[in-house]
Design an enzyme around this catalytic site. Structure first.
Site, PDB file in Angstrom:
ATOM      1  CD  GLU A  53     125.058  40.280  83.112  1.00 62.58           C
ATOM      2  OE1 GLU A  53     125.342  40.823  82.021  1.00 62.58           O
ATOM      3  OE2 GLU A  53     123.969  40.459  83.684  1.00 62.58           O
ATOM      4  CG  ASN A 113     123.016  38.068  86.415  1.00 65.58           C
ATOM      5  OD1 ASN A 113     124.195  37.788  86.613  1.00 65.58           O
ATOM      6  ND2 ASN A 113     122.591  38.665  85.309  1.00 65.58           N
ATOM      7  CE  LYS A 130     121.697  42.785  85.722  1.00 70.20           C
ATOM      8  NZ  LYS A 130     121.864  42.195  84.363  1.00 70.20           N
ATOM      9  CD  GLU A 149     119.775  40.202  82.723  1.00 70.44           C
ATOM     10  OE1 GLU A 149     120.061  40.104  83.919  1.00 70.44           O
ATOM     11  OE2 GLU A 149     120.244  41.086  81.984  1.00 70.44           O
ATOM     12  CB  CYS A 175     125.072  43.926  83.293  1.00 68.46           C
ATOM     13  SG  CYS A 175     124.857  44.426  81.579  1.00 68.46           S
ATOM     14  CG  ASN A 200     126.748  39.183  78.916  1.00 66.89           C
ATOM     15  OD1 ASN A 200     127.128  38.454  78.012  1.00 66.89           O
ATOM     16  ND2 ASN A 200     127.044  38.947  80.192  1.00 66.89           N
TER      17      ASN A 200
HETATM   18  N1  CDV Z   1     122.806  42.239  80.928  1.00 70.18           N
HETATM   19  C1  CDV Z   1     122.283  43.478  81.064  1.00 70.18           C
HETATM   20  O1  CDV Z   1     121.934  43.880  82.164  1.00 70.18           O
HETATM   21  N2  CDV Z   1     122.138  44.195  79.934  1.00 70.18           N
HETATM   22  C2  CDV Z   1     121.531  45.493  79.915  1.00 70.18           C
HETATM   23  C3  CDV Z   1     120.840  45.767  78.600  1.00 70.18           C
HETATM   24  C4  CDV Z   1     119.695  44.886  78.380  1.00 70.18           C
HETATM   25  C5  CDV Z   1     120.339  47.195  78.536  1.00 70.18           C
HETATM   26  C6  CDV Z   1     122.541  46.593  80.173  1.00 70.18           C
HETATM   27  O2  CDV Z   1     122.234  47.498  80.981  1.00 70.18           O
HETATM   28  O3  CDV Z   1     123.604  46.618  79.551  1.00 70.18           O
END
Ligand code: CDV
Length: 313
Positions: A53, A113, A130, A149, A175, A200
């Site tokens: 990501e 994203n 996303k 975000e 993510c 991330n």
């Molecule tokens: N980049 C993300 O989506 N990170 C989230 C954190 C903030 C919980 C994740 O689900 O890994």
């Protein structure tokens, strides 16, 4: 289905994990690192590399700006663009496809994203935005670092597509999407055989630090469950290590339709994790325990809920 069968659909896949990207690291330097991972992939005859990501920049949502446009330099206005074209060229020359997460700024000023999927001949297969955007949208200086975000990205309404590519059915998620069962099931219902997920994930979760020591466990728990319950391969690929003082999870992994991890990163730096993904192996699960047409009962789930009524929390 009985016994094992030989398959012509064995795809050699790489998870192109990245270590930290510094705030002042220019795009061309990051693209050079990505091409370095493609070189490793070429040496090992990998056909598809999944990158993380927001793979072109530092994880900028950790910083607040009053004006959203204060962060526009982290966004891509086109894909490929002048600075990412060398990556597309390098991949095509090597006959390797890839997925790449980046911050997208559309012509009409919308911010997503996004992850793009590119075939081995350089053609763009599909684009995923996303769906589940975590964090917060206002300045919260009490946190050791922020997760803005929800300030910088819109939630996508496009859902979870599945594309015919790489001689299979391929989907993407980003993510936080990986923590939600609907992510996998929406694609499972479309027959997905390979899901590419970049992430991330800071180790420190400010709203509830009791979860910090469980980050690695939860990461694999949700992806392994999603793979197994939908009979699909899942590739989870991190941008890990300590970036601008924030430690993030690595543990990139390639997961079989059985839910087993077949390959996993051993560092928190740039690393290529490789596995042969037999896409026909999905049938072992899709045609037996998780034969949706035969066993899944959405009509009963709704009826039972209606009969019991909704229990107010
Ligand atoms: N980049 C993300 O989506 N990170 C989230 C954190 C903030 C919980 C994740 O689900 O890994």
């Amino acid at each position: 289905m009985t016994g094992l069968r030989s398959s012509n659909r064995v795809l050699r896949v790489g998870a192109g994990q990245l270590g930290p990207i510094a705030r002042d690291e220019p795009r061309h330097a990051v693209v050079k690192r990505l091409i370095g991972l493609l070189d490793l992939a070429a040496e090992r005859s990998v056909e598809l590399v999944a990158f993380p990501e927001l793979a072109l920049t530092t994880f900028f949502p950790r910083w607040y700006t009053e004006e959203l446009s204060g962060h526009d330099h982290y966004f891509e206005r086109s894909m490929p663009g002048p600075e990412t074209q060398p990556l597309f060229d390098a991949a095509r020359e090597r006959g390797i496809g890839f997925s790449l997460g980046y911050a997208e700024l559309t012509e009409d000023g919308r911010r997503f994203n996004t992850t793009v999927l590119v075939e081995r001949d350089g053609s763009i297969v599909g684009r995923f935005r996303k769906v589940h955007i975590p964090g917060h949208d206002t300045d919260e200086p009490w946190r050791p670092f922020q997760h803005l975000e929800r300030r910088y990205f819109e939630e996508s309404e496009d859902g979870f597509g599945v594309w015919r590519a790489f001689d299979g059915l391929v989907g993407m998620a980003t993510c936080n999407d990986r923590r939600w069962p609907e992510t996998y099931r929406e694609m499972g219902l479309q027959g997905v055989e390979l899901i590419l997920i970049g992430y991330n994930t800071p180790i420190h979760y400010a709203p509830d630090p009791t979860q910090n020591p469980l980050q690695g466990f939860h990461n694999h728990l949700c992806m392994q469950a999603g793979a197994y319950q939908n009979g699909t391969w899942v590739v989870g690929v991190a941008k890990g290590g300590t970036e601008e003082g924030v430690e993030s999870l690595a543990q990139s992994a390639i997961i079989a339709p059985s839910g087993q991890i077949v390959a996993q990163a051993v560092t928190t730096a740039d690393e290529l994790v490789v596995a042969d993904c037999d896409l026909d192996w999905c049938r072992h699960y899709k045609d037996t325990l998780f034969d949706f047409a035969r066993y899944r009962r959405p009509e009963a789930y709704t009826r039972i809920t209606a009969q019991k009524g909704v229990i107010e929390p």
